[in-house]
Write a protein that holds these residues in place. Structure first.
Motif, PDB file in Angstrom:
ATOM      1  N   GLN A   1       0.728  -1.208  -0.249  1.00  0.00           N
ATOM      2  CA  GLN A   1      -0.097   0.140  -0.052  1.00  0.00           C
ATOM      3  C   GLN A   1       0.709   1.292  -0.019  1.00  0.00           C
ATOM      4  N   SER A   2       2.218   1.161   0.459  1.00  0.00           N
ATOM      5  CA  SER A   2       2.863   2.296   0.381  1.00  0.00           C
ATOM      6  C   SER A   2       4.230   2.007   0.550  1.00  0.00           C
ATOM      7  N   ILE A   3       5.257   2.828   0.219  1.00  0.00           N
ATOM      8  CA  ILE A   3       6.688   2.702   0.164  1.00  0.00           C
ATOM      9  C   ILE A   3       7.411   3.749   1.022  1.00  0.00           C
ATOM     10  N   ILE A   4       8.149   3.203   2.064  1.00  0.00           N
ATOM     11  CA  ILE A   4       9.131   4.174   2.668  1.00  0.00           C
ATOM     12  C   ILE A   4      10.212   4.420   2.110  1.00  0.00           C
ATOM     13  N   SER A   5      10.961   5.442   1.829  1.00  0.00           N
ATOM     14  CA  SER A   5      12.141   5.732   1.135  1.00  0.00           C
ATOM     15  C   SER A   5      13.155   6.528   2.226  1.00  0.00           C
ATOM     16  N   ILE A   6      14.293   5.878   2.234  1.00  0.00           N
ATOM     17  CA  ILE A   6      15.417   6.429   3.123  1.00  0.00           C
ATOM     18  C   ILE A   6      16.736   6.901   2.454  1.00  0.00           C
ATOM     19  N   ALA A   7      17.120   7.863   3.082  1.00  0.00           N
ATOM     20  CA  ALA A   7      18.525   8.324   2.495  1.00  0.00           C
ATOM     21  C   ALA A   7      19.536   8.610   3.545  1.00  0.00           C
ATOM     22  N   LEU A   8      20.620   8.349   3.259  1.00  0.00           N
ATOM     23  CA  LEU A   8      21.720   8.610   4.138  1.00  0.00           C
ATOM     24  C   LEU A   8      22.885   9.392   3.396  1.00  0.00           C
ATOM     25  N   ALA A   9      23.543  10.249   4.026  1.00  0.00           N
ATOM     26  CA  ALA A   9      24.376  11.290   3.187  1.00  0.00           C
ATOM     27  C   ALA A   9      25.907  10.702   3.517  1.00  0.00           C
ATOM     28  N   TYR A  10      26.606  10.728   2.347  1.00  0.00           N
ATOM     29  CA  TYR A  10      28.046  10.548   2.532  1.00  0.00           C
ATOM     30  C   TYR A  10      28.812  11.360   2.132  1.00  0.00           C
ATOM     31  N   PRO A  11      30.069  11.241   2.379  1.00  0.00           N
ATOM     32  CA  PRO A  11      30.993  12.490   2.386  1.00  0.00           C
ATOM     33  C   PRO A  11      31.436  12.810   0.942  1.00  0.00           C
ATOM     34  N   SER A  12      31.981  13.995   0.524  1.00  0.00           N
ATOM     35  CA  SER A  12      32.209  14.440  -0.931  1.00  0.00           C
ATOM     36  C   SER A  12      33.559  14.733  -0.844  1.00  0.00           C
ATOM     37  N   LYS A  13      34.327  14.880   0.338  1.00  0.00           N
ATOM     38  CA  LYS A  13      35.587  15.489   0.581  1.00  0.00           C
ATOM     39  C   LYS A  13      36.426  14.524   1.375  1.00  0.00           C
ATOM     40  N   MET A  14      37.682  14.079   1.132  1.00  0.00           N
ATOM     41  CA  MET A  14      38.800  13.284   1.940  1.00  0.00           C
ATOM     42  C   MET A  14      39.732  14.055   2.654  1.00  0.00           C
ATOM     43  N   SER A  15      39.778  14.382   3.874  1.00  0.00           N
ATOM     44  CA  SER A  15      40.739  14.742   4.594  1.00  0.00           C
ATOM     45  C   SER A  15      42.338  14.025   4.325  1.00  0.00           C
ATOM     46  N   ASP A  16      43.395  14.798   4.457  1.00  0.00           N
ATOM     47  CA  ASP A  16      44.774  14.291   4.161  1.00  0.00           C
ATOM     48  C   ASP A  16      44.602  13.000   3.028  1.00  0.00           C
ATOM     49  N   ALA A  17      43.952  13.415   2.079  1.00  0.00           N
ATOM     50  CA  ALA A  17      44.341  12.634   0.703  1.00  0.00           C
ATOM     51  C   ALA A  17      45.426  12.501   0.292  1.00  0.00           C
ATOM     52  N   PRO A  18      46.193  11.457   0.083  1.00  0.00           N
ATOM     53  CA  PRO A  18      47.817  11.147  -0.658  1.00  0.00           C
ATOM     54  C   PRO A  18      47.716  11.684  -1.885  1.00  0.00           C
ATOM     55  N   LYS A  19      48.842  12.289  -2.421  1.00  0.00           N
ATOM     56  CA  LYS A  19      48.694  13.053  -3.280  1.00  0.00           C
ATOM     57  C   LYS A  19      49.512  11.824  -4.598  1.00  0.00           C
ATOM     58  N   SER A  20      49.209  11.968  -5.786  1.00  0.00           N
ATOM     59  CA  SER A  20      49.551  11.222  -6.804  1.00  0.00           C
ATOM     60  C   SER A  20      50.722  11.963  -7.595  1.00  0.00           C
ATOM     61  N   ARG A  21      51.741  11.253  -7.331  1.00  0.00           N
ATOM     62  CA  ARG A  21      53.247  11.924  -7.950  1.00  0.00           C
ATOM     63  C   ARG A  21      53.764  11.014  -8.911  1.00  0.00           C
ATOM     64  N   LYS A  22      54.766  11.454  -9.757  1.00  0.00           N
ATOM     65  CA  LYS A  22      55.496  10.902 -10.770  1.00  0.00           C
ATOM     66  C   LYS A  22      56.284   9.844 -10.106  1.00  0.00           C
ATOM     67  N   GLY A  23      56.154   8.632 -10.578  1.00  0.00           N
ATOM     68  CA  GLY A  23      56.691   7.588  -9.911  1.00  0.00           C
ATOM     69  C   GLY A  23      56.243   7.035  -8.827  1.00  0.00           C
ATOM     70  N   ASP A  24      55.014   7.499  -8.431  1.00  0.00           N
ATOM     71  CA  ASP A  24      54.141   7.030  -7.247  1.00  0.00           C
ATOM     72  C   ASP A  24      52.678   7.260  -7.482  1.00  0.00           C
ATOM     73  N   ARG A  25      52.270   6.740  -8.480  1.00  0.00           N
ATOM     74  CA  ARG A  25      50.960   7.286  -9.064  1.00  0.00           C
ATOM     75  C   ARG A  25      49.877   6.674  -8.448  1.00  0.00           C
ATOM     76  N   ARG A  26      48.514   7.003  -8.214  1.00  0.00           N
ATOM     77  CA  ARG A  26      47.623   6.366  -7.385  1.00  0.00           C
ATOM     78  C   ARG A  26      46.495   6.378  -8.070  1.00  0.00           C
TER      79      ARG A  26
END
Length: 377
Positions: free
Chosen positions: A68-93
């Motif tokens: 007869q009905s539907i319950i919809s739920i939403a959970l938010a997630y992050p869009s930014k990462m703290s202390d993200a490692p850099k992708s560098r020449k010779g050490d690509r990510r």
């Protein structure tokens, strides 16, 4: 039972168990969606990952006859990462898309839905329910749209006023006659940024996606990646965030409400070369908690090779040579050969030519020839 009062109690309980947004929809047939899905089938725009028939995906009573009905739920997630490692020449990510950061969202949302289901059963003894997260038959976004969680954007994502499109969705079909919420007005307007920014032109037009061209789908395939997409994949190992990150509705949207969704930088932005030699056991131990591991290590390794080729990473040459000559999987051998050609050092071409004398798989030989063609560019 007073449905109005009970509905308010359900809403309050949802907040207590960590549901960021909840809405209620009728269990009527999703007629507009049914027509759109049939059109998608006719055009060949579906990915093949969809579950169920068009009827099962658009008619809730096929899944729960007394719906007869539907319950919809939403959970938010992050869009930014703290202390993200850099992708560098010779050490690509490489990078996993935001929807794969932290613990697998299927597990987290099922936990919330189970708790909500237990609450319904405790207060409404004759209740019947069917819960789904992503892999169920119903289209989560269509349910969320009808339930007032958000509107369907031109990028085919559900865009909420509060959290942008950075939300996970789930639903419960039930026989309880909850009062439907009002849908949210579509507010994309004339904006077409996501359509214009799509790397592979997978967004045919606002709200219409050819899943077979979508990088989010392509990164999950297990065969050779078609040539036209190899230069588009960049360093993506799983998924693609482009149509979300360019969306004005997502500007300054970054929510860290759930510890389960916090990313481990070394997992979601891993070094590429070590991925090429990771064992099945190591892969499972490191990556199995995240959603992006569900197809196993082969697609991730193939994508890592393409990323190294994209960077023309000379430090990976010896590892790519090893894969080309020794790996038992034709897709990995062939992609490694193509990647060596793309990197383009003289030793790469010499090794490809040598490996061709011992290779017997026609598909791999074809990739080797394509690798050698880079000499002419």
């Amino acid at each position: 039972m007073d449905i109005h009062q009970f509905q308010e109690e359900v809403i309050q309980y949802s907040k207590e168990i960590g549901i960021d947004k909840i809405g209620f929809a009728s269990a009527d047939v999703f007629g507009e969606l049914k027509a759109r899905l049939k059109q998608q089938q006719e055009f060949g725009y579906q990915s093949g990952f969809e579950k169920g028939s068009v009827e099962e995906r658009t008619e809730p009573d096929r899944l729960l006859p007394e719906a007869q009905s539907i319950i919809s739920i939403a959970l938010a997630y992050p869009s930014k990462m703290s202390d993200a490692p850099k992708s560098r020449k010779g050490d690509r990510r490489g990078i996993f898309c935001r929807a794969s950061w932290g613990q697998d969202y299927h597990t987290v949302l099922r936990d919330r839905l189970n708790k909500l289901g237990e609450f319904l059963q405790a207060h409404y003894p004759e209740v019947t329910i069917k819960s789904m997260v992503d892999t169920g038959e119903l289209a989560d976004r269509a349910v969320a749209e009808r339930a007032g969680i958000g509107f369907s954007g031109k990028n085919c994502a559900t865009i909420t006023p509060e959290f942008g499109s950075y939300v996970y969705l789930g639903e419960i079909v039930t026989n309880i006659p909850f009062i439907p919420d009002e849908p949210v007005d579509d507010s994309c307007g004339d904006c077409n940024i996501c359509v214009d920014a799509c790397p592979t032109d997978a967004l045919i037009q606002g709200g219409q996606l050819n899943a077979n061209r979508c990088i989010a789908f392509l990164t999950q395939t297990k065969d050779f990646l078609p040539d036209e997409f190899r230069s588009k994949i960049g360093n993506r190992l799983y998924g693609c965030d482009t149509c979300q990150t360019v969306c004005p509705k997502n500007r300054k949207k970054d929510f860290h409400r759930h510890e389960e969704f916090e990313p481990d930088p070394e997992i979601v932005k891993p070094k590429l070369t070590p991925l090429l030699s990771i064992s099945n056991r190591e892969f499972k131990e490191k990556f199995s908690p995240i959603a992006g591991s569900w197809r196993g290590k082969k697609p991730i390794q193939r994508n890592a090779i393409l990323a190294l080729a994209h960077y023309k990473d000379e430090t990976s040459i010896q590892e790519l040579i090893r894969l080309m000559k020794e790996d038992p999987r034709p897709v990995i051998r062939g992609t490694a050969a193509w990647g060596l050609g793309k990197i383009g050092k003289p030793e790469c071409y010499q090794e490809i030519e040598e490996a061709m004398m011992h290779e017997t798989d026609e598909n791999v030989l074809y990739e080797m020839k394509k690798g050698l063609e880079f000499q002419k560019i």
